[in-house]
Design a protein around this motif. Sequence first.
Motif, mmCIF file in Angstrom:
data_model
loop_
_atom_site.group_PDB
_atom_site.id
_atom_site.type_symbol
_atom_site.label_atom_id
_atom_site.label_comp_id
_atom_site.label_asym_id
_atom_site.label_seq_id
_atom_site.Cartn_x
_atom_site.Cartn_y
_atom_site.Cartn_z
ATOM 1 N N SER A 69 0.830 -1.217 0.000
ATOM 2 C CA SER A 69 0.000 0.000 0.000
ATOM 3 C C SER A 69 0.858 1.258 0.000
ATOM 4 C CB SER A 69 -0.935 0.016 1.215
ATOM 5 O OG SER A 69 -0.194 0.079 2.431
ATOM 6 N N HIS A 70 2.140 1.122 0.393
ATOM 7 C CA HIS A 70 3.040 2.275 0.403
ATOM 8 C C HIS A 70 3.320 2.807 -0.994
ATOM 9 C CE1 HIS A 70 3.940 0.137 4.198
ATOM 10 N NE2 HIS A 70 4.015 1.358 4.675
ATOM 11 N N PHE A 71 2.987 2.011 -2.023
ATOM 12 C CA PHE A 71 3.269 2.433 -3.387
ATOM 13 C C PHE A 71 2.104 3.201 -4.017
ATOM 14 C CE2 PHE A 71 6.322 -0.811 -2.456
ATOM 15 C CZ PHE A 71 7.483 -0.343 -3.064
ATOM 16 N N ILE A 72 1.025 3.348 -3.264
ATOM 17 C CA ILE A 72 -0.075 4.192 -3.733
ATOM 18 C C ILE A 72 0.442 5.625 -3.840
ATOM 19 C CG2 ILE A 72 -2.333 5.167 -3.151
ATOM 20 C CD1 ILE A 72 -2.939 2.550 -1.649
ATOM 21 N N GLN A 73 0.256 6.231 -4.991
ATOM 22 C CA GLN A 73 0.712 7.605 -5.185
ATOM 23 C C GLN A 73 -0.257 8.565 -4.507
ATOM 24 O OE1 GLN A 73 1.245 8.239 -9.400
ATOM 25 N NE2 GLN A 73 3.162 7.122 -9.475
ATOM 26 N N GLU A 74 0.216 9.183 -3.449
ATOM 27 C CA GLU A 74 -0.594 10.111 -2.668
ATOM 28 C C GLU A 74 0.316 11.236 -2.194
ATOM 29 O OE1 GLU A 74 -4.260 11.322 -0.945
ATOM 30 O OE2 GLU A 74 -3.881 9.541 -2.182
ATOM 31 N N GLU A 75 -0.204 12.423 -2.183
ATOM 32 C CA GLU A 75 0.589 13.578 -1.760
ATOM 33 C C GLU A 75 1.147 13.363 -0.355
ATOM 34 O OE1 GLU A 75 0.189 18.442 -1.260
ATOM 35 O OE2 GLU A 75 -1.506 17.261 -1.976
ATOM 36 N N GLY A 76 2.446 13.570 -0.200
ATOM 37 C CA GLY A 76 3.089 13.408 1.103
ATOM 38 C C GLY A 76 3.622 12.012 1.342
ATOM 39 N N MET A 77 3.286 11.056 0.465
ATOM 40 C CA MET A 77 3.762 9.688 0.619
ATOM 41 C C MET A 77 4.949 9.421 -0.304
ATOM 42 S SD MET A 77 0.337 7.306 0.994
ATOM 43 C CE MET A 77 1.306 5.813 0.748
ATOM 44 N N VAL A 78 5.993 8.823 0.253
ATOM 45 C CA VAL A 78 7.163 8.437 -0.525
ATOM 46 C C VAL A 78 7.305 6.925 -0.441
ATOM 47 C CG1 VAL A 78 9.650 8.663 -0.800
ATOM 48 C CG2 VAL A 78 8.301 10.632 -0.038
ATOM 49 N N ALA A 79 7.344 6.265 -1.576
ATOM 50 C CA ALA A 79 7.423 4.800 -1.601
ATOM 51 C C ALA A 79 8.768 4.322 -1.073
ATOM 52 C CB ALA A 79 7.205 4.286 -3.013
ATOM 53 N N PRO A 80 8.787 3.226 -0.322
ATOM 54 C CA PRO A 80 10.047 2.655 0.163
ATOM 55 C C PRO A 80 10.855 2.063 -0.980
ATOM 56 C CG PRO A 80 8.213 1.205 0.680
ATOM 57 C CD PRO A 80 7.614 2.452 0.134
ATOM 58 N N VAL A 81 12.127 1.817 -0.703
ATOM 59 C CA VAL A 81 13.028 1.235 -1.706
ATOM 60 C C VAL A 81 13.339 -0.208 -1.315
ATOM 61 C CG1 VAL A 81 15.296 1.412 -2.798
ATOM 62 C CG2 VAL A 81 14.042 3.502 -2.174
ATOM 63 N N PHE A 82 13.228 -1.118 -2.266
ATOM 64 C CA PHE A 82 13.530 -2.529 -1.999
ATOM 65 C C PHE A 82 15.028 -2.720 -1.785
ATOM 66 C CE2 PHE A 82 9.725 -2.605 -4.778
ATOM 67 C CZ PHE A 82 8.833 -3.243 -3.931
ATOM 68 N N PRO A 83 15.431 -3.607 -0.859
ATOM 69 C CA PRO A 83 14.583 -4.310 0.107
ATOM 70 C C PRO A 83 14.278 -3.407 1.302
ATOM 71 C CG PRO A 83 16.855 -4.945 0.425
ATOM 72 C CD PRO A 83 16.863 -3.995 -0.739
ATOM 73 N N TYR A 84 13.133 -3.644 1.937
ATOM 74 C CA TYR A 84 12.799 -2.866 3.125
ATOM 75 C C TYR A 84 12.120 -3.748 4.168
ATOM 76 C CZ TYR A 84 7.997 -2.363 1.176
ATOM 77 O OH TYR A 84 6.740 -2.582 0.665
ATOM 78 N N LEU A 85 12.070 -3.236 5.369
ATOM 79 C CA LEU A 85 11.473 -3.945 6.503
ATOM 80 C C LEU A 85 10.096 -3.366 6.755
ATOM 81 C CD1 LEU A 85 11.998 -6.008 8.840
ATOM 82 C CD2 LEU A 85 12.869 -4.068 10.163
ATOM 83 N N CYS A 86 9.092 -4.224 6.856
ATOM 84 C CA CYS A 86 7.724 -3.741 7.055
ATOM 85 C C CYS A 86 7.077 -4.400 8.272
ATOM 86 C CB CYS A 86 6.877 -4.001 5.812
ATOM 87 S SG CYS A 86 5.196 -3.310 5.925
#
Length: 341
Positions: A121-138
């Motif tokens: 869901s972090h990859f949803i383009q929304e103002e103020g949201m920055v997508a994580p970079v693989f690999p990441y811990l969730c």
Amino acid sequence: MELNNQLILGIESSCDDTAVAITRGFEVVASVINSQDVHEQFGGVVPEMASRSHIERIIPTLTEALKEAKLTLSEIDGIAFTQGPGLMGSLVVGTSFAKGLAMALNKPLVAVNHLHAHILSHFIQEEGMVAPVFPYLCLTVSGGHTQLVLVKSPMEMEILGKTIDDAAGEAFDKAGKMLGLPYPAGPIIDQLAENGNPNRFTFSIPKIAALDFSFSGLKTSILYFLKKATAENPLFIETQLFDLCASIQEAINTALIQKLKEAQKATGLSCIAISGGVSANQGLRNKLNEWKTQDPTLSFHVTHKKYCTDNAAMIAVTGNFLFETGSFATQKVAANARLPF
């Protein structure tokens, strides 16, 4: 059709929210959530009532989403749906509806794991949201699940730790029930905690090996504490409600952050994300901000609050990843209440 710019129709019906969304790539062009308030009077979701409500609401919800997006069904490139995990009756409604649509429209069908969708869901383009970079811990925290996940790619994920009993959201709801709060109690506890002292009362946090979680002991600690306190003062909960909510929330969030820090240290990853309904909790977000201040080398990613709880936008975005790789389902696909991670 441009690469990664397809229109995906997402359908979510894993529990008590009937949701339909349409995404163009990672941009949400429509998102409609039809919530079922009827369960509040029962203190939890009644499965049969939930599935019947999905049957009644799924077509009107789809119609509203198409209207919001100003699109017709013929313009949709693919249909994504929640295959599981979740309530079987609810999942069957969404799965059957998605299969029928795909067959009638001759469109590709994509089956989505609900937990994968929360993570992506972090990859949803929304103002103020920055997508994580693989690999990441969730850290995925919701009413039914609490997991620490190593996200290597959209299609490759590894569970590092999980709850051995109650989920974090379940702990919030059960604590809220002890306090006499309506269901779901998590958001209410979060709101009341803003006016309370998180250090007023202390509740035990079980120490579990490795990176697993446990909240049953905390729940028992709260129960016995309240029994003793109300025996001495029947008005204890009423007069101490703000501090109780703040202290309970502090205990749950501390348990979550402690394990998340252990996982970060063990993996050495600098990119950290949280998702799921409980990730909307402001107390938890405050703890992440404190951690960020202490270690500016880390990057933190939190889903926009409107996409933390169950929604179809995350299903459509995850469906977009699957669509890109050609991971399509056949008409033989079935709902799976215990769909493995």
